[in-house]
Motif scaffolding. Sequence first.
Motif, short mmCIF file in Angstrom:
data_model
loop_
_atom_site.label_atom_id
_atom_site.label_comp_id
_atom_site.label_asym_id
_atom_site.label_seq_id
_atom_site.Cartn_x
_atom_site.Cartn_y
_atom_site.Cartn_z
N PHE A 53 0.86 -1.18 0.00
CA PHE A 53 0.00 0.00 0.00
C PHE A 53 0.89 1.23 0.00
N CYS A 75 -2.81 -0.01 -4.09
CA CYS A 75 -2.55 -1.29 -3.43
C CYS A 75 -2.01 -2.30 -4.43
N TRP A 88 -6.82 2.61 -4.39
CA TRP A 88 -7.49 2.35 -3.13
C TRP A 88 -7.90 3.71 -2.57
N ALA A 103 -10.35 2.04 3.69
CA ALA A 103 -10.95 0.77 4.10
C ALA A 103 -9.85 -0.26 4.39
N GLY A 104 -10.10 -1.12 5.37
CA GLY A 104 -9.12 -2.12 5.74
C GLY A 104 -8.89 -3.16 4.65
N ARG A 105 -7.72 -3.75 4.66
CA ARG A 105 -7.35 -4.80 3.73
C ARG A 105 -6.58 -5.87 4.49
N PRO A 106 -6.59 -7.14 4.02
CA PRO A 106 -5.81 -8.19 4.69
C PRO A 106 -4.32 -7.86 4.76
N GLU A 107 -3.82 -7.09 3.77
CA GLU A 107 -2.39 -6.75 3.76
C GLU A 107 -2.00 -5.83 4.91
N PHE A 108 -2.97 -5.18 5.54
CA PHE A 108 -2.66 -4.30 6.66
C PHE A 108 -2.53 -5.04 7.99
N GLU A 109 -2.93 -6.31 8.02
CA GLU A 109 -3.02 -7.04 9.28
C GLU A 109 -1.66 -7.45 9.82
N HIS A 161 -4.02 1.44 12.55
CA HIS A 161 -4.86 0.32 12.10
C HIS A 161 -4.99 -0.66 13.26
N ARG A 219 4.76 -5.85 3.46
CA ARG A 219 4.54 -7.14 4.08
C ARG A 219 5.88 -7.83 4.34
#
Length: 203
Positions: free
Chosen positions: A20, A32, A38, A64-70, A95, A194
């Motif tokens: 991102f 993204c 995004w 908006a949240g994304r799995p890559e932010f986790e 986040h 990531r």
Amino acid sequence: SDPTPPGAAVPLPQRQEPVFAASFEQDINGTCLDAALWPGAARGAARSANGVLDLRQGGYVEFAGRPEFELTARLSVSLWLRLDTPTQMPVILSHGRWQERGWFLQALGGRWRWHLGGVECDGGTVATGKWLHLVGTFDGKQATLFENGKQVASVACDPNRAPWAGPLLVGQYSGGVAESYQVLVRIADVRVYRRALKAQEVA
């Protein structure tokens, strides 16, 4: 029935580029993965001006949240900022929620805080009136904080890696927007990776 044929797993190469990025040079949107737009949503007085995100009059930007932010594996976040007016406990990029899940970068007590799923990594010096570069990394075992290319804090940790279902906020606290978390600042070149950036890359 007969057994199925055996399967084989092949590791994919680690992605070097950010997953991102939001430069804020032209607008408040980000990109993204493979350069897909995004969109960001401006809240309050947030605006893109003179090639940066200008929050000196308040406001923030929401993605908006994304799995890559986790915080499920290795992670790095980086940005440039110029803090013009000190506030109570401003959150720069967020986040997650304190002592729960996710992560955030904050200025607190004259130092920077890199929070990861219940773990604090504090260091550096909060300064006003000049541009600074901040980077927070997590390699799966160690959280590290860099200011202007130099390591200022590091802590061994095993944070809570449960996903955070909320958005990514630039300039406010995703655990609960409040005036006490507002940052009066200019921000540029926000990136999420990531992987854990190496010290020489940060420098």
